[in-house]
Design a protein around this motif. Sequence first.
Motif, PDB file in Angstrom:
ATOM      1  N   TYR A  90       0.848  -1.190   0.000  1.00 44.77           N
ATOM      2  CA  TYR A  90       0.000   0.000   0.000  1.00 44.77           C
ATOM      3  C   TYR A  90       0.883   1.239   0.000  1.00 44.77           C
ATOM      4  CZ  TYR A  90      -4.184  -2.720   1.085  1.00 44.77           C
ATOM      5  OH  TYR A  90      -5.234  -3.595   1.034  1.00 44.77           O
ATOM      6  N   ASP A  91       0.453   2.284  -0.729  1.00 43.43           N
ATOM      7  CA  ASP A  91       1.242   3.512  -0.766  1.00 43.43           C
ATOM      8  C   ASP A  91       0.836   4.430   0.395  1.00 43.43           C
ATOM      9  OD1 ASP A  91      -1.109   4.884  -1.549  1.00 43.43           O
ATOM     10  OD2 ASP A  91      -0.602   4.715  -3.657  1.00 43.43           O
ATOM     11  N   ASN A  92       1.644   5.483   0.614  1.00 46.43           N
ATOM     12  CA  ASN A  92       1.411   6.391   1.737  1.00 46.43           C
ATOM     13  C   ASN A  92       0.046   7.065   1.663  1.00 46.43           C
ATOM     14  OD1 ASN A  92       3.889   5.768   2.818  1.00 46.43           O
ATOM     15  ND2 ASN A  92       4.925   7.528   1.925  1.00 46.43           N
ATOM     16  N   GLN A  93      -0.429   7.392   0.469  1.00 46.52           N
ATOM     17  CA  GLN A  93      -1.724   8.051   0.311  1.00 46.52           C
ATOM     18  C   GLN A  93      -2.862   7.126   0.745  1.00 46.52           C
ATOM     19  OE1 GLN A  93      -2.293  11.204  -0.245  1.00 46.52           O
ATOM     20  NE2 GLN A  93      -4.496  10.898  -0.091  1.00 46.52           N
ATOM     21  N   THR A  94      -2.790   5.881   0.360  1.00 45.04           N
ATOM     22  CA  THR A  94      -3.821   4.917   0.755  1.00 45.04           C
ATOM     23  C   THR A  94      -3.793   4.698   2.260  1.00 45.04           C
ATOM     24  OG1 THR A  94      -3.621   3.840  -1.398  1.00 45.04           O
ATOM     25  CG2 THR A  94      -4.713   2.592   0.364  1.00 45.04           C
ATOM     26  N   ILE A  95      -2.607   4.597   2.827  1.00 40.13           N
ATOM     27  CA  ILE A  95      -2.485   4.414   4.279  1.00 40.13           C
ATOM     28  C   ILE A  95      -3.042   5.640   5.002  1.00 40.13           C
ATOM     29  CG2 ILE A  95      -0.839   4.149   6.179  1.00 40.13           C
ATOM     30  CD1 ILE A  95       0.859   2.432   4.241  1.00 40.13           C
ATOM     31  N   LYS A  96      -2.837   6.828   4.444  1.00 36.17           N
ATOM     32  CA  LYS A  96      -3.387   8.054   5.030  1.00 36.17           C
ATOM     33  C   LYS A  96      -4.914   8.000   5.037  1.00 36.17           C
ATOM     34  CE  LYS A  96      -3.513  13.065   4.526  1.00 36.17           C
ATOM     35  NZ  LYS A  96      -3.038  14.225   3.793  1.00 36.17           N
ATOM     36  N   ILE A  97      -5.502   7.508   3.967  1.00 38.34           N
ATOM     37  CA  ILE A  97      -6.965   7.388   3.885  1.00 38.34           C
ATOM     38  C   ILE A  97      -7.472   6.415   4.947  1.00 38.34           C
ATOM     39  CG2 ILE A  97      -8.874   6.544   2.443  1.00 38.34           C
ATOM     40  CD1 ILE A  97      -7.248   7.631   0.010  1.00 38.34           C
ATOM     41  N   ILE A  98      -6.777   5.316   5.133  1.00 35.32           N
ATOM     42  CA  ILE A  98      -7.205   4.298   6.095  1.00 35.32           C
ATOM     43  C   ILE A  98      -7.133   4.825   7.526  1.00 35.32           C
ATOM     44  CG2 ILE A  98      -6.600   2.052   7.103  1.00 35.32           C
ATOM     45  CD1 ILE A  98      -5.698   1.239   4.224  1.00 35.32           C
ATOM     46  N   PHE A  99      -6.038   5.495   7.884  1.00 36.10           N
ATOM     47  CA  PHE A  99      -5.827   5.926   9.262  1.00 36.10           C
ATOM     48  C   PHE A  99      -6.268   7.358   9.536  1.00 36.10           C
ATOM     49  CE2 PHE A  99      -2.998   2.286   8.957  1.00 36.10           C
ATOM     50  CZ  PHE A  99      -3.296   1.628  10.135  1.00 36.10           C
ATOM     51  N   GLY A 100      -6.575   8.116   8.476  1.00 32.87           N
ATOM     52  CA  GLY A 100      -7.028   9.476   8.669  1.00 32.87           C
ATOM     53  C   GLY A 100      -5.939  10.447   9.082  1.00 32.87           C
ATOM     54  N   GLU A 101      -4.698  10.077   8.872  1.00 31.68           N
ATOM     55  CA  GLU A 101      -3.564  10.949   9.186  1.00 31.68           C
ATOM     56  C   GLU A 101      -2.393  10.572   8.299  1.00 31.68           C
ATOM     57  OE1 GLU A 101      -1.357   9.665  12.977  1.00 31.68           O
ATOM     58  OE2 GLU A 101      -3.371   8.849  13.302  1.00 31.68           O
ATOM     59  N   SER A 102      -1.463  11.497   8.162  1.00 32.29           N
ATOM     60  CA  SER A 102      -0.284  11.231   7.327  1.00 32.29           C
ATOM     61  C   SER A 102       0.641  10.261   8.041  1.00 32.29           C
ATOM     62  CB  SER A 102       0.467  12.529   7.029  1.00 32.29           C
ATOM     63  OG  SER A 102      -0.283  13.323   6.161  1.00 32.29           O
ATOM     64  N   ILE A 103       0.822   9.126   7.427  1.00 35.69           N
ATOM     65  CA  ILE A 103       1.721   8.102   7.953  1.00 35.69           C
ATOM     66  C   ILE A 103       2.531   7.596   6.783  1.00 35.69           C
ATOM     67  CG2 ILE A 103       1.871   5.815   9.002  1.00 35.69           C
ATOM     68  CD1 ILE A 103      -0.781   6.368  10.383  1.00 35.69           C
ATOM     69  N   SER A 104       3.818   7.471   6.986  1.00 39.48           N
ATOM     70  CA  SER A 104       4.635   6.931   5.902  1.00 39.48           C
ATOM     71  C   SER A 104       5.289   5.643   6.372  1.00 39.48           C
ATOM     72  CB  SER A 104       5.696   7.939   5.466  1.00 39.48           C
ATOM     73  OG  SER A 104       6.579   8.217   6.531  1.00 39.48           O
ATOM     74  N   CYS A 105       5.610   4.830   5.408  1.00 37.11           N
ATOM     75  CA  CYS A 105       6.270   3.567   5.718  1.00 37.11           C
ATOM     76  C   CYS A 105       7.672   3.866   6.242  1.00 37.11           C
ATOM     77  CB  CYS A 105       6.334   2.675   4.476  1.00 37.11           C
ATOM     78  SG  CYS A 105       4.689   2.182   3.910  1.00 37.11           S
ATOM     79  N   SER A 106       7.934   3.406   7.466  1.00 38.12           N
ATOM     80  CA  SER A 106       9.200   3.736   8.119  1.00 38.12           C
ATOM     81  C   SER A 106      10.337   2.811   7.693  1.00 38.12           C
ATOM     82  CB  SER A 106       9.040   3.685   9.633  1.00 38.12           C
ATOM     83  OG  SER A 106       8.625   2.396  10.034  1.00 38.12           O
ATOM     84  N   ARG A 107       9.998   1.633   7.250  1.00 42.42           N
ATOM     85  CA  ARG A 107      11.016   0.668   6.830  1.00 42.42           C
ATOM     86  C   ARG A 107      10.798   0.316   5.364  1.00 42.42           C
ATOM     87  NH1 ARG A 107       9.974  -3.769  11.146  1.00 42.42           N
ATOM     88  NH2 ARG A 107       8.290  -2.465  11.847  1.00 42.42           N
ATOM     89  N   ALA A 108      11.815  -0.249   4.791  1.00 47.46           N
ATOM     90  CA  ALA A 108      11.694  -0.686   3.403  1.00 47.46           C
ATOM     91  C   ALA A 108      10.588  -1.723   3.290  1.00 47.46           C
ATOM     92  CB  ALA A 108      13.019  -1.281   2.937  1.00 47.46           C
ATOM     93  N   ARG A 109       9.890  -1.692   2.187  1.00 51.64           N
ATOM     94  CA  ARG A 109       8.819  -2.658   1.950  1.00 51.64           C
ATOM     95  C   ARG A 109       9.427  -4.020   1.658  1.00 51.64           C
ATOM     96  NH1 ARG A 109       5.214   1.474  -1.478  1.00 51.64           N
ATOM     97  NH2 ARG A 109       4.288   2.471   0.314  1.00 51.64           N
ATOM     98  N   ASP A 110       8.891  -4.997   2.319  1.00 51.66           N
ATOM     99  CA  ASP A 110       9.370  -6.357   2.150  1.00 51.66           C
ATOM    100  C   ASP A 110       8.173  -7.285   2.298  1.00 51.66           C
ATOM    101  OD1 ASP A 110      10.475  -8.856   2.210  1.00 51.66           O
ATOM    102  OD2 ASP A 110      11.971  -8.402   3.734  1.00 51.66           O
ATOM    103  N   GLY A 111       7.652  -7.757   1.182  1.00 52.77           N
ATOM    104  CA  GLY A 111       6.471  -8.607   1.209  1.00 52.77           C
ATOM    105  C   GLY A 111       6.635  -9.864   2.049  1.00 52.77           C
ATOM    106  N   SER A 112       7.877 -10.334   2.190  1.00 53.09           N
ATOM    107  CA  SER A 112       8.081 -11.540   2.997  1.00 53.09           C
ATOM    108  C   SER A 112       7.832 -11.267   4.478  1.00 53.09           C
ATOM    109  CB  SER A 112       9.502 -12.085   2.797  1.00 53.09           C
ATOM    110  OG  SER A 112      10.459 -11.195   3.348  1.00 53.09           O
ATOM    111  N   LEU A 113       7.869  -9.998   4.884  1.00 52.70           N
ATOM    112  CA  LEU A 113       7.648  -9.670   6.288  1.00 52.70           C
ATOM    113  C   LEU A 113       6.177  -9.710   6.683  1.00 52.70           C
ATOM    114  CD1 LEU A 113      10.260  -6.841   6.890  1.00 52.70           C
ATOM    115  CD2 LEU A 113      10.409  -9.259   7.508  1.00 52.70           C
ATOM    116  N   VAL A 114       5.286  -9.859   5.733  1.00 54.56           N
ATOM    117  CA  VAL A 114       3.872 -10.005   6.065  1.00 54.56           C
ATOM    118  C   VAL A 114       3.702 -11.196   7.001  1.00 54.56           C
ATOM    119  CG1 VAL A 114       1.588 -10.531   5.103  1.00 54.56           C
ATOM    120  CG2 VAL A 114       3.093  -8.893   3.960  1.00 54.56           C
TER     121      VAL A 114
END
Length: 150
Positions: A83-107
Amino acid sequence: MSYPHDAAIAAFVKSFHLDWSPTTIKPAIMTTTRPTNGSNNEDQIGECAYRSEHGNPEKALDLGLIYDIHKEDYVQLLCNLGYDNQTIKIIFGESISCSRARDGSLVRNYNHLTLVVVVEPMTSLSDVFHRTITNVGTATSNYTTTVLPN
């Protein structure tokens, strides 16, 4: 579909543990139920056989170990799912950015009691899942775990 008796058990547990979040109460209920055995009932086959069954409210109150998930865990899960930062902002209602590198294996390290791994037939398996649990039981408690194949 959520069962009404599960909602009642959740409300019962919450009435004793006001500081527990819904994400703590759900695994408390799930880990204190009797698992479904699809082989004993032909109506419970396939995916339906993986759910928990017959919650035990008294056991859920005195669980001992709990899983808890915080907002940061959800954010990291969504980041790892792509998910991108804009979508995450919509979900949480505030500006949130991914703090770590995206790694699908970490799901797979999402702090939930469910562990899932795909195993190819006739192959060996060695895998690691990271979970954080909190002891809400007595300080001198001992716990054991059992892993059952489905």
